[in-house]
Write an enzyme that holds these catalytic residues in place. Structure first.
Site, short mmCIF file in Angstrom:
data_model
loop_
_atom_site.label_atom_id
_atom_site.label_comp_id
_atom_site.label_asym_id
_atom_site.label_seq_id
_atom_site.Cartn_x
_atom_site.Cartn_y
_atom_site.Cartn_z
N ARG A 125 0.78 -0.94 -0.04
CA ARG A 125 0.28 0.21 0.09
C ARG A 125 1.07 1.28 -0.16
O ARG A 125 0.25 2.43 0.59
CB ARG A 125 -1.05 -0.27 1.30
CG ARG A 125 -1.91 -0.61 0.99
CD ARG A 125 -3.20 -0.88 1.81
NE ARG A 125 -4.34 -1.86 1.96
CZ ARG A 125 -4.51 -2.55 2.34
NH1 ARG A 125 -3.25 -2.69 3.35
NH2 ARG A 125 -5.19 -3.42 2.36
N HIS A 269 11.87 7.67 -27.19
CA HIS A 269 10.71 8.70 -26.21
C HIS A 269 11.62 9.80 -26.80
O HIS A 269 10.15 10.88 -27.40
CB HIS A 269 10.89 7.86 -25.19
CG HIS A 269 9.89 8.97 -24.60
ND1 HIS A 269 7.82 9.41 -24.24
CD2 HIS A 269 10.26 10.26 -23.83
CE1 HIS A 269 7.62 10.41 -23.68
NE2 HIS A 269 8.86 10.68 -23.44
#
Ligand code: GLY
Length: 371
Positions: A125, A269
């Site tokens: 988490r 990219h």
């Protein structure tokens, strides 16, 4: 004592952090991390190329200064930013028994930074992470600002989270072994900052180009100026509700081209961004917004850096205009069907236009394919 030539502070309240720039920060990383994060363990995420060229330095530095660590090494390349490798990283961090309080180190270029940062954001988490970017592109753009994520078959960066790093260590020496093509691809993102709203910086780049490529002091200064620019934007608009979208100058066209070339070596990219920035300026000119000579000046500067600037510079055959338009429509810079583009009134005068007619983009791409 670490040799830090520039420090940029990203003032984001309780999520604030520093970007440290210096000549040998990989060798200093162990001492810096041990001092800043006492008692915590580290999970290094890297790729095979960086593991060969730089990992021994990081490992030696951690071993000298004491923190314990484990390493996950992935294939190099844009296709690593995938669901499959996200799973590899998350499971690898869990298998290494890293706890929520431990720290992920993203050690590599933009692909590793985005992937490792996203893995950190969802493992247990949410774990803290540190960026140690080893490419120019990652040092001036992707390691700063907390955008993390992976690509989907539907498009680039469509799955991810905002998760700010706790620290960025940009080691200038890592750039000395970077292939020239990779360095040039990162340089496209450097130029982008001038084109957005800093014409003086663009002029400074024109004057200092040789020294930046040769590795003189102008290189560190350029990186620090880009990081300071990005920090300003991220502080103002962390979650890209407004001005942060300007950092996407050239990216809507660029992402479509990257998707069309299969996120492969055909087009890196930064190379997609280079072509995309020239297209954005030329498109703005066609819309009557920007002077034509600016795209010529920008293209000349990018070409001098060895970058592609036209669709014809992309090796192989491009997909149809319809395919490119579908990729543009899937890009996350779309709101309720209307196309959002970063357009410009000239060098250093970019702005966000949320209502671009798809037919105009499509006609423009047709024109550019024939150019
Ligand atoms: N690379 C664009 C951004 O971080 O917003």
């Amino acid at each position: 004592m670490a040799d830090i030539s520039h420090t940029v502070h990203v003032a984001l309240g309780e999520r604030a952090y520093d970007i440290l720039i210096g000549p040998n920060l990989i060798d200093d990383a162990g001492a810096i991390l041990a001092e800043k994060f006492p008692g915590r363990r580290f999970g290094i995420v890297t790729d095979t190329e960086v593991a060969k060229a730089q990992l021994p330095r990081l490992v030696a530095s951690l071993e000298f200064s004491g923190p314990t660590y484990s390493t996950i090494t992935l294939p190099a390349g844009e296709s690593t930013k995938s669901w499959e490798h996200l799973q590899t990283v998350v499971e690898g961090l869990l298998a290494a028994k890293l706890e929520r309080n431990d720290i992920v180190i993203a050690f590599g270029g933009g692909v590793i930074g985005d992937l490792a940062g996203f893995a950190a954001s969802i493992t247990r988490r949410g774990m803290d992470f540190v960026q140690i970017p080893t490419t120019l592109l990652a040092q001036v753009d992707s390691s700063v600002g907390g955008k993390t994520g992976i690509n989907s078959p539907h498009g680039k960066n469509l799955v991810g989270a905002f998760h700010q790093p706790k620290l960025v260590l940009a080691d200038l020496s890592a750039l000395d072994t970077l292939p020239q093509r990779q360095f040039a691809a990162g340089y496209a993102e450097v130029v982008k900052y001038g084109l957005i709203d800093d014409p003086d910086f663009f002029e400074w780049l024109e004057a200092n180009h040789a020294e930046i490529f040769a590795g003189g002091p102008a290189r560190g200064e350029a990186i620090a100026r880009c990081c300071a620019h990005k920090a300003r934007v991220v502080i103002e608009d962390e979650k890209e509700i407004g001005v942060r979208a300007l950092l996407n100058l050239g990216h809507t066209f660029g992402h479509a081209l990257e998707k069309d070339t299969g996120y492969s070596d055909r087009l890196l990219h930064g190379e997609g961004v280079s072509i995309g920035m020239v297209l954005a300026h030329t498109f703005s000119n066609r819309l009557g917004l920007a002077p034509g000579q600016d795209s010529g000046r920008i293209a000349a500067h990018l070409r001098k850096s060895g970058l592609p600037t036209t669709l014809a510079d992309i090796p192989g055959t491009l997909g149809s205009t319809e395919t490119l338009m579908a990729a543009i429509a899937q890009d996350k810079k779309v709101s309720r069907g209307a196309l959002t583009f970063i357009l410009t009134r000239g060098i250093g005068q970019a702005f966000i236009e949320k209502n671009v007619e798809p037919a105009k983009v499509s006609a423009f791409l047709e024109e550019m394919r024939g150019a």
